[in-house]
Every structure is written in C-alpha cells, then in structure tokens.
Design an enzyme around this catalytic site. Structure first.
Site, PDB file in Angstrom:
ATOM      1  N   LYS A  14       0.828  -1.208   0.000  1.00 37.77           N
ATOM      2  CA  LYS A  14       0.000   0.000   0.000  1.00 37.77           C
ATOM      3  C   LYS A  14       0.867   1.266   0.000  1.00 37.77           C
ATOM      4  O   LYS A  14       0.572   2.217  -0.711  1.00 37.77           O
ATOM      5  CB  LYS A  14      -0.928   0.027   1.231  1.00 37.77           C
ATOM      6  CG  LYS A  14      -1.892  -1.150   1.280  1.00 37.77           C
ATOM      7  CD  LYS A  14      -2.897  -1.018   2.432  1.00 37.77           C
ATOM      8  CE  LYS A  14      -2.253  -1.007   3.810  1.00 37.77           C
ATOM      9  NZ  LYS A  14      -1.720  -2.312   4.244  1.00 37.77           N
ATOM     10  N   ARG A  89      -9.522   0.498   9.273  1.00 40.21           N
ATOM     11  CA  ARG A  89      -9.043  -0.845   9.596  1.00 40.21           C
ATOM     12  C   ARG A  89     -10.024  -1.622  10.456  1.00 40.21           C
ATOM     13  O   ARG A  89      -9.755  -2.760  10.818  1.00 40.21           O
ATOM     14  CB  ARG A  89      -7.750  -0.700  10.382  1.00 40.21           C
ATOM     15  CG  ARG A  89      -6.517  -1.276   9.698  1.00 40.21           C
ATOM     16  CD  ARG A  89      -5.346  -0.942  10.618  1.00 40.21           C
ATOM     17  NE  ARG A  89      -4.141  -1.626  10.327  1.00 40.21           N
ATOM     18  CZ  ARG A  89      -3.150  -1.148   9.583  1.00 40.21           C
ATOM     19  NH1 ARG A  89      -3.276  -0.009   8.963  1.00 40.21           N
ATOM     20  NH2 ARG A  89      -2.044  -1.844   9.460  1.00 40.21           N
ATOM     21  N   ARG A 128      11.711  -5.986   4.929  1.00 38.90           N
ATOM     22  CA  ARG A 128      11.570  -4.566   5.242  1.00 38.90           C
ATOM     23  C   ARG A 128      12.121  -4.269   6.635  1.00 38.90           C
ATOM     24  O   ARG A 128      12.752  -3.237   6.859  1.00 38.90           O
ATOM     25  CB  ARG A 128      10.082  -4.166   5.154  1.00 38.90           C
ATOM     26  CG  ARG A 128       9.808  -2.701   5.421  1.00 38.90           C
ATOM     27  CD  ARG A 128       8.392  -2.325   5.052  1.00 38.90           C
ATOM     28  NE  ARG A 128       7.420  -2.657   6.089  1.00 38.90           N
ATOM     29  CZ  ARG A 128       6.096  -2.503   5.976  1.00 38.90           C
ATOM     30  NH1 ARG A 128       5.579  -2.057   4.849  1.00 38.90           N
ATOM     31  NH2 ARG A 128       5.289  -2.816   6.964  1.00 38.90           N
ATOM     32  N   ARG A 134      11.568  -0.395  11.718  1.00 37.09           N
ATOM     33  CA  ARG A 134      10.244  -0.584  12.339  1.00 37.09           C
ATOM     34  C   ARG A 134      10.266  -1.812  13.232  1.00 37.09           C
ATOM     35  O   ARG A 134      10.449  -2.934  12.754  1.00 37.09           O
ATOM     36  CB  ARG A 134       9.174  -0.737  11.255  1.00 37.09           C
ATOM     37  CG  ARG A 134       8.717   0.592  10.712  1.00 37.09           C
ATOM     38  CD  ARG A 134       7.633   0.435   9.684  1.00 37.09           C
ATOM     39  NE  ARG A 134       6.482  -0.327  10.169  1.00 37.09           N
ATOM     40  CZ  ARG A 134       5.367  -0.477   9.483  1.00 37.09           C
ATOM     41  NH1 ARG A 134       5.252   0.082   8.294  1.00 37.09           N
ATOM     42  NH2 ARG A 134       4.372  -1.175   9.979  1.00 37.09           N
TER      43      ARG A 134
HETATM   44  P1  ADP Z   1       1.231  -2.252   7.988  1.00 37.46           P
HETATM   45  O1  ADP Z   1       0.171  -2.092   6.979  1.00 37.46           O
HETATM   46  O2  ADP Z   1       2.521  -2.730   7.421  1.00 37.46           O
HETATM   47  O3  ADP Z   1       0.810  -3.007   9.211  1.00 37.46           O
HETATM   48  P2  ADP Z   1       0.912   0.484   8.954  1.00 37.46           P
HETATM   49  O4  ADP Z   1       1.997   1.472   8.865  1.00 37.46           O
HETATM   50  O5  ADP Z   1      -0.319   0.732   8.163  1.00 37.46           O
HETATM   51  O6  ADP Z   1       1.638  -0.848   8.538  1.00 37.46           O
HETATM   52  O7  ADP Z   1       0.473   0.269  10.486  1.00 37.46           O
HETATM   53  C1  ADP Z   1       1.390  -0.035  11.496  1.00 37.46           C
HETATM   54  C2  ADP Z   1       0.658  -0.205  12.829  1.00 37.46           C
HETATM   55  O8  ADP Z   1       0.037   1.044  13.205  1.00 37.46           O
HETATM   56  C3  ADP Z   1      -0.490  -1.215  12.844  1.00 37.46           C
HETATM   57  O9  ADP Z   1      -0.056  -2.539  13.098  1.00 37.46           O
HETATM   58  C4  ADP Z   1      -1.371  -0.660  13.983  1.00 37.46           C
HETATM   59  O10 ADP Z   1      -0.846  -0.998  15.240  1.00 37.46           O
HETATM   60  C5  ADP Z   1      -1.232   0.838  13.824  1.00 37.46           C
HETATM   61  N1  ADP Z   1      -2.291   1.393  12.940  1.00 37.46           N
HETATM   62  C6  ADP Z   1      -2.114   1.940  11.704  1.00 37.46           C
HETATM   63  N2  ADP Z   1      -3.298   2.338  11.185  1.00 37.46           N
HETATM   64  C7  ADP Z   1      -4.251   2.017  12.092  1.00 37.46           C
HETATM   65  C8  ADP Z   1      -5.665   2.143  12.142  1.00 37.46           C
HETATM   66  N3  ADP Z   1      -6.369   2.683  11.115  1.00 37.46           N
HETATM   67  N4  ADP Z   1      -6.327   1.697  13.244  1.00 37.46           N
HETATM   68  C9  ADP Z   1      -5.656   1.174  14.272  1.00 37.46           C
HETATM   69  N5  ADP Z   1      -4.328   1.011  14.302  1.00 37.46           N
HETATM   70  C10 ADP Z   1      -3.611   1.426  13.227  1.00 37.46           C
END
Ligand code: ADP
Length: 200
Positions: A14, A89, A128, A134
């Site tokens: 994404k 999400r 990654r 991360r």
């Molecule tokens: P990935 O898609 O690789 O998991 P993201 O950068 O989108 O990475 O998200 C990393 C973390 O941030 C998630 O595992 C969650 O803990 C938190 N997070 C991100 N977006 C949301 C969301 N919309 N609702 C709740 N937690 C979120």
C-alpha cells in the site's frame, strides 16, 4: 473530488503504490501508520500511547485514529481528493469515515484491495524489517499477530464497501509498475465516469 482507499494486509504494498498514485493524481496521502509513527518520533502523548499497541501488533484504539483523520481532513480543506492508506481498519472506522466525508459533502469513490499470499507477505515484512527500523517488522510473532488482527477486524471492512459496490480486488504480486497500472486502470474508469456525469 476523488477519494480512494488502498486496502490490503500488512506488507501488501500500500505504501509503495500510494506514493505513485498521490503523485499521478494529485491526491493528499493519509496513512494512519505514517501519522502514528511521526507522533511516536515526536514523543507526543498520543505517540507514547500508540507505541504500546503497535509494538505488539495490535490496533490503536478507533477513537485515536478517527481523531487523527478528522484533523487531517480539516488541515486539507482544499484537497482535490484523498488517498487513505491503512485506514479504515475496523468496521467502526469505516462507519466513522463515511460520516466525516458526508459532512464534507463527499464520499469514498473506490476501494482497491491488493491481494498477496501470506507466505509472500511474511517474506516482504521480514525483509523490510532489516532496513526500516520498524520494530513491528522484525519479530515474526508480531507479524503473525498483525495478520490475525487483519483477518478478524480489518477483513470486515471489505464487506462494508462491497455492500456499497465500491470494492475491487487487484492482484498485488508482480512488478511495482504492473500493479500501478492495474490500480490506475480502475481509478481512470471512475474519473471518466465522474466527468461524464458532470456533462449530463
Ligand atoms: P502495515 O500495513 O505494514 O501493518 P501500517 O503502517 O499501516 O503498517 O500500520 C502499522 C501499525 O500502526 C499497525 O499494526 C497498527 O498498530 C497501527 N495502525 C495503523 N493504522 C491504524 C488504524 N487505522 N487503526 C488502528 N491502528 C492502526
């Protein structure tokens, strides 16, 4: 306006595709993951709270991320459109987003979901993790937990948008260019339709 959700599990690409699409279509990129990581880097109270969830591979509470999105929408009142990445999400987040956009007299136009096998996802995330810094990408147990959260809490978001006839799955394995082209094809269809409707 044109508003897009890029949907898919952790590691589905994404972020990579968002960078290309915001550039091509002049959209504002709203990634809740990026917004949360910058709160963590700045050690804000929100960041400190969020870090506890993120490090375990759990979701940050809905009200926290919904508040962040609300602020971001307000900060970009004159945007041509938004690309939502990593949000919504949960079904609750999706309902909240519908309401926020309705208040702004707009809506989600497309939900494009990148489909990638779990085996490939784990491989990509561990790769990654070697360079991203991360913490949630280095531990396979945390990665597996993020997948189970995705299955249980995030997959229902697809049904929310399927019911609105906005959802389309796109194969997420192949070259970055091939996947961008497949996403652009869908976006262009919607933009063409918008133009036609404007003339009618
Ligand atoms: P990935 O898609 O690789 O998991 P993201 O950068 O989108 O990475 O998200 C990393 C973390 O941030 C998630 O595992 C969650 O803990 C938190 N997070 C991100 N977006 C949301 C969301 N919309 N609702 C709740 N937690 C979120």
């Amino acid at each position: 306006m044109f508003n897009l959700i890029l949907f898919g599990p952790p590691g589905s690409g994404k972020g990579t595709q968002s960078d290309r699409l915001v550039e091509k279509y002049g959209l504002v990129h709203l990634s809740t993951g990026n917004l949360l990581r910058s709160e963590i880097a700045e050690k804000t109270p929100l960041g400190i709270e969020a870090k506890n969830f993120i490090d375990k591979g759990q979701l940050v509470p809905d009200e926290v991320v919904i508040g962040m999105i609300d602020n971001s929408l307000e900060q970009h009142r004159d945007a041509k459109g938004f690309l939502f990445d990593g949000f919504p999400r949960t079904a609750n987040q999706a309902k909240a987003l519908d309401k926020l956009l309705e208040l702004k007299r707009t809506t989600i136009h497309n939900v494009l979901a990148l489909e990638v096998s779990e085996e490939e996802l784990v491989k990509r995330l561990l790769e990654r993790g070697k360079t991203s810094g991360r913490s949630d990408d280095t531990d396979e147990a945390v990665i597996r937990n993020r997948f189970s959260v995705y299955q249980n809490e995030t997959a229902p978001v697809a049904d929310h948008y399927k019911a609105q006839h906005k959802f389309k799955a796109i194969p997420g394995e192949g070259s970055v260019e091939e996947i961008s082209a497949a996403l652009s094809e869908q976006i262009d269809k919607t933009l063409d339709r918008q133009q036609q409707e404007a003339f009618e």
